[in-house]
Design a protein around this motif. Structure first.
Motif, PDB file in Angstrom:
ATOM      1  N   GLY A 249       0.306   0.770  -4.981  1.00 22.62           N
ATOM      2  CA  GLY A 249       0.634   0.153  -4.149  1.00 22.62           C
ATOM      3  C   GLY A 249       2.194  -1.065  -5.137  1.00 22.62           C
ATOM      4  O   GLY A 249       1.654  -1.499  -6.142  1.00 22.62           O
TER       5      GLY A 249
ATOM      6  N   GLU B 244      -3.241   3.274   5.320  1.00 22.58           N
ATOM      7  CA  GLU B 244      -4.139   1.811   4.638  1.00 22.58           C
ATOM      8  C   GLU B 244      -4.238   1.096   4.416  1.00 22.58           C
ATOM      9  O   GLU B 244      -5.088   0.008   4.198  1.00 22.58           O
ATOM     10  N   ALA B 245      -2.938   0.917   5.227  1.00 27.45           N
ATOM     11  CA  ALA B 245      -3.015  -0.557   5.446  1.00 27.45           C
ATOM     12  C   ALA B 245      -4.013  -1.202   6.907  1.00 27.45           C
ATOM     13  O   ALA B 245      -4.480  -2.198   6.047  1.00 27.45           O
TER      14      ALA B 245
ATOM     15  N   LEU C  56      -6.832  -2.324   5.237  1.00 24.81           N
ATOM     16  CA  LEU C  56      -7.386  -3.248   3.909  1.00 24.81           C
ATOM     17  C   LEU C  56      -7.429  -4.431   5.583  1.00 24.81           C
ATOM     18  O   LEU C  56      -8.225  -5.530   4.671  1.00 24.81           O
TER      19      LEU C  56
ATOM     20  N   THR D 218       0.721  -1.106   0.044  1.00 25.89           N
ATOM     21  CA  THR D 218      -0.243  -0.016   0.045  1.00 25.89           C
ATOM     22  C   THR D 218       0.620   1.482  -0.032  1.00 25.89           C
ATOM     23  O   THR D 218       2.168   1.305  -0.129  1.00 25.89           O
TER      24      THR D 218
ATOM     25  N   ASN E   5      -4.898  -1.211  -6.263  1.00 25.99           N
ATOM     26  CA  ASN E   5      -4.334   0.145  -5.896  1.00 25.99           C
ATOM     27  C   ASN E   5      -3.435   0.508  -7.048  1.00 25.99           C
ATOM     28  O   ASN E   5      -1.806  -0.272  -7.677  1.00 25.99           O
TER      29      ASN E   5
END
Length: 516
Positions: A386, A177-178, A181, A172, A383
């Motif tokens: 990413g 964001e991680a 997810l 990512t 993504n």
């Protein structure tokens, strides 16, 4: 402002800067005022600490004035940018190298905050810079709808740093964001919805992760973070239970402990609180438990030694998976281990990371098991950036540099020394309530007095904070009430740097106490 190359000549007998040589493009110029400041710092009659001499050429200092930058910051940047600007007199950063930063006036600072625990191996580290330059000449960007070497070389290299079965990676762009997810993957895999995190935690600022984040300063009066519950943080200094043998740190709290050998009453009490959360605040089946091995924004809070091990067991009994947020603790920062969770003798079901992964380059990752990863394929997720080739090249070089520079061992050695030295100041000053951490993940909690453990007021924190900066050191602040100084430097700092900071911090606290 003209470009100035500066050489320091250090007089070891007096501890002062003996002379300054300024070479200005095309003409001579007056010595900048900050050089006179450093000279004053080193004067024998002045007890202020002095920066060690350093041979480094500054890149040409050109561009808009400080007043113009602030004007643009006020008019064209979102007001939040001004709200989070550190210091009454802001620092205008121009250049960085390893553990050092320079401002637009050419003044040097020892950076002990690393862009919020992000610069892992050093600002503009030559090896990482070279890797980025090499990749820039070859391929800036493509996405993982194509197959390209850097993505796969990096994923294989990163996976090698994890125990089985943590071997499947999704890249990512950030920690928020991680964690976003990870929430989705946990819910998909378990079929459950509710997620538990610890009070005082910070797991991101996105609409979803703000539910995991448990600090009112980051909350907005809008609906967000559905299905997230915060449970009591097992803080053995500020919490209701704690003693002098609770945590995995070179320095323990000064609270008295009557526990028998190998038996932690505080841990039992905090686990009981988690059980109560299960009994009162969530359904009988949950999706996940999120925990930082050491809280970052929360102020380097450490838990009793067996807390995560027992918490993981309870979470799995409730049908949930365990997520270790390694955004600040990962990549050797704790010194004793490469990942913070390893210090707790646990293996999570999922690990999230960012910050130090790219030494400041925007990147994050989710690492999990093949089974959990398979559940993610029920839908389609894409993504754009990413795993970008440039990000992968930088991150790969960071892993190499950590190994080649023995960065983890340096974190352990210098960090342990620094924590121990700071603990001496805790014993010296009534307003230093706690010193804690592992490696170079350190917190210094300030209090009105040790008996009450009430947080030192914001105005007092700001005064000490500003004084530390004015003497040439950049640190951070954190915790629920902003009462903890955060020391999380690039992991290349030296014992001499640690000594300099301890002297600066000692002087700053003493200055405040004398005024009080």
């Amino acid at each position: 402002m003209p470009f100035v190359d500066v050489c320091w000549f250090h007089n070891k007998q007096t501890g002062s800067i003996a002379s300054v040589c300024c070479e200005v493009k095309g003409y001579l110029n007056v010595v900048p005022s900050w050089l006179q400041y450093l000279t004053n710092l080193g004067h024998k009659k002045n007890k202020h600490p002095v920066l060690q001499p350093l041979s480094c050429v500054l890149v040409s200092i050109k561009g808009m004035s400080k007043d113009r930058m602030i004007e643009i910051r006020r008019q064209n940047c979102n007001p939040m940018t001004m709200k989070v600007t550190y210091y009454k007199k802001p620092v205008f950063i121009h250049q960085g190298y390893m553990q050092w930063l320079w401002d637009v006036d050419g003044r040097r600072y020892l950076d002990l905050f690393a862009g919020v625990a992000t610069v892992s191996v050093g600002h503009c580290h030559p090896k990482v810079t070279a890797a980025a330059e090499q990749q820039l000449k070859k391929l800036w960007h493509t996405t993982n709808i194509y197959v390209y070497p850097t993505l796969h070389e990096y994923c294989e290299k990163l996976a090698s740093h994890f125990p089985d079965p943590l071997k499947v990676i999704y890249l990512t762009n950030s920690g928020s964001e991680a964690n976003d997810l990870a929430i989705l993957m946990a819910r998909l895999h378990t079929g459950n919805y509710d997620i538990i995190s610890l009070r005082g935690s910070y797991h991101g600022g996105s609409p979803q992760t703000i539910g995991l984040t448990s600090n009112a300063a980051y909350k907005y009066p809008v609906a967000s973070g559905f299905g997230c519950t915060n449970t009591m943080c097992p803080d053995v200094f500020r919490g209701p239970w704690g003693g002098s043998h609770c945590r995995d740190s070179p320095v323990q709290t000064i609270r008295e402990c009557t526990c028998a050998q190998g038996h932690c009453m505080a841990n039992q009490q905090y686990i009981a609180q988690l059980k109560e959360t299960f009994a009162t605040s969530v359904p009988n089946k949950i999706a996940a438990f999120f925990g930082e091995p050491i809280q970052g924004v929360g102020g380097a809070v450490q838990y009793p030694k067996n807390y995560l091990k027992e918490a993981y067991k309870l979470v799995r009994e409730q049908g949930g998976i365990c997520v270790a947020d390694e955004v600040q603790t990962g990549f050797g920062r704790t010194g004793s281990h490469f990942w913070g969770f390893q210090g707790h003798d646990v293996i999570p079901d999922m690990v999230t990371m960012a910050k130090g992964i790219g030494n400041g380059f925007p990147m994050g990752a989710v690492v999990t098991t093949p089974e959990i990863a398979a559940s993610f394929s029920k839908g389609l997720h894409f993504n754009t950036f990413g795993g970008n080739p440039l990000a992968c090249a930088v991150a790969s070089s960071v892993l190499d540099t950590i190994r080649e520079d023995d960065t983890q061992q340096n974190s352990l050695r210098v960090g342990t020394y620094l924590i121990t030295e700071l603990a001496k100041l805790r014993d010296k000053y009534e307003i230093i309530g706690d010193v804690r951490g592992k490696g170079l993940q350190i917190g210094v909690e300030m209090v009105r007095d040790k008996a009450s453990r009430d947080p030192l007021p914001p105005e007092a924190m700001a005064e000490i904070f500003e004084d530390v900066k004015d003497m040439g050191v950049l640190i951070g602040k954190g915790a629920i009430y902003g009462q903890t100084f955060r020391i999380k430097p690039p992991m290349c700092i030296t014992k001499e740097d640690a000594d300099f900071f301890v002297a600066v911090f000692d002087k700053s606290v003493r200055n405040y106490m004398e005024k009080r």
